[in-house]
Design a protein around this motif. Sequence first.
Motif, PDB file in Angstrom:
ATOM      1  N   LYS A 116       0.822  -1.214   0.000  1.00 15.32           N
ATOM      2  CA  LYS A 116       0.000   0.000   0.000  1.00 15.32           C
ATOM      3  C   LYS A 116       0.857   1.267   0.000  1.00 15.32           C
ATOM      4  CE  LYS A 116      -1.836  -1.317   3.902  1.00 15.32           C
ATOM      5  NZ  LYS A 116      -1.075  -2.565   4.064  1.00 15.32           N
ATOM      6  N   SER A 117       1.855   1.313   0.895  1.00 13.91           N
ATOM      7  CA  SER A 117       2.655   2.534   1.034  1.00 13.91           C
ATOM      8  C   SER A 117       3.556   2.743  -0.183  1.00 13.91           C
ATOM      9  CB  SER A 117       3.497   2.457   2.313  1.00 13.91           C
ATOM     10  OG  SER A 117       2.658   2.304   3.440  1.00 13.91           O
ATOM     11  N   THR A 118       4.218   1.678  -0.625  1.00 14.90           N
ATOM     12  CA  THR A 118       5.175   1.793  -1.733  1.00 14.90           C
ATOM     13  C   THR A 118       4.464   1.969  -3.068  1.00 14.90           C
ATOM     14  OG1 THR A 118       6.547   0.261  -0.502  1.00 14.90           O
ATOM     15  CG2 THR A 118       7.178   0.680  -2.775  1.00 14.90           C
TER      16      THR A 118
ATOM     17  N   HIS B 292      -0.693  10.289   0.208  1.00 12.45           N
ATOM     18  CA  HIS B 292      -0.833  10.454   1.651  1.00 12.45           C
ATOM     19  C   HIS B 292      -0.926   9.086   2.302  1.00 12.45           C
ATOM     20  CE1 HIS B 292      -1.953  12.733   5.263  1.00 12.45           C
ATOM     21  NE2 HIS B 292      -2.724  11.693   5.531  1.00 12.45           N
ATOM     22  N   ASP B 293      -0.050   8.832   3.275  1.00  6.44           N
ATOM     23  CA  ASP B 293      -0.043   7.556   4.003  1.00  6.44           C
ATOM     24  C   ASP B 293      -0.533   7.837   5.420  1.00  6.44           C
ATOM     25  OD1 ASP B 293       1.086   5.385   5.728  1.00  6.44           O
ATOM     26  OD2 ASP B 293       1.872   4.690   3.804  1.00  6.44           O
ATOM     27  N   THR B 294      -1.643   7.214   5.825  1.00  2.58           N
ATOM     28  CA  THR B 294      -2.217   7.568   7.130  1.00  2.58           C
ATOM     29  C   THR B 294      -1.308   7.139   8.280  1.00  2.58           C
ATOM     30  OG1 THR B 294      -3.603   5.564   7.154  1.00  2.58           O
ATOM     31  CG2 THR B 294      -4.602   7.595   6.293  1.00  2.58           C
ATOM     32  N   ASP B 295      -0.543   6.044   8.109  1.00  8.92           N
ATOM     33  CA  ASP B 295       0.403   5.658   9.164  1.00  8.92           C
ATOM     34  C   ASP B 295       1.477   6.734   9.354  1.00  8.92           C
ATOM     35  OD1 ASP B 295      -0.652   3.212   9.990  1.00  8.92           O
ATOM     36  OD2 ASP B 295       0.451   2.072   8.485  1.00  8.92           O
ATOM     37  N   ALA B 296       1.996   7.240   8.241  1.00 10.38           N
ATOM     38  CA  ALA B 296       3.019   8.294   8.323  1.00 10.38           C
ATOM     39  C   ALA B 296       2.440   9.536   8.989  1.00 10.38           C
ATOM     40  CB  ALA B 296       3.543   8.617   6.926  1.00 10.38           C
TER      41      ALA B 296
HETATM   42 MG   LIG Z   1       2.067   0.838   4.834  1.00 11.30          MG
END
Ligand SMILES: [Mg+2]
Length: 168
Positions: free
Chosen positions: A14-16, A30-34
Amino acid sequence: MPRVVLVGPPGSGKSTTGATVAELLGVGFHDTDAAVEAAAGRSIADIFVEDGEPAFRDLERAEVSRALAAEDGVVALGGGAPVDPTTEAALAGHTVVFLDVGIADAAKRVGFAASRPLLAVNPRASWVRLMEARRPVYERVATHTVDTAGRGVDEVAGEVARLVGTDP
Ligand SMILES: [Mg+2]
Ligand SMILES: Nc1ncnc2c1ncn2[C@@H]1O[C@H](COP(=O)(O)OP(=O)(O)O)[C@@H](O)[C@H]1O
Ligand SMILES: O=C(O)C1=C[C@@H](OP(=O)(O)O)[C@@H](O)[C@H](O)C1
């Protein structure tokens, strides 16, 4: 509203992949974890250890709600986010891509490092258990599913961008 929201288990990409999809579409990523980590000034692993998982889920729910309303590009969620009933309900009406993956590819990609606290003990068994419990949720919220097994980031991102590229 985001052009696309990515869901799936840890190691699905998902992030990459999300960052590459955003480049291909010419929109923001936009990454919600970040975002949770930046707002808390701590890593997710530290939030889990110091405050516990329920505290992380509260921060995550609030951040996902904000992102679904305010972001307009590609949004990657954390693997557990859609399990929250409020978040599942909030995803209705959004373009949501489930990045599917099996344990073999996920294990190769993630290496199950300490940065994912839910996988710190018995990582493979934990991942399989999480995926069994969550697959129905991912399938319910998804408007599209992309199988990422054996496929590189660029190939997966290209398919996601094609799927959502014509959406408004
Ligand atoms: Mg991720
Ligand atoms: N399709 C893919 N093929 C190979 N490696 C991948 C792929 N997608 C992601 N990765 C790698 O796997 C790791 C985990 O990816 P990440 O995007 O953090 O997954 P998630 O956010 O879904 O947990 C990263 O090192 C990333 O480079
Ligand atoms: O599966 C989960 O519950 C989690 C997945 C992680 O995100 P990724 O799916 O991006 O690894 C992160 O949100 C946290 O460690 C919890």
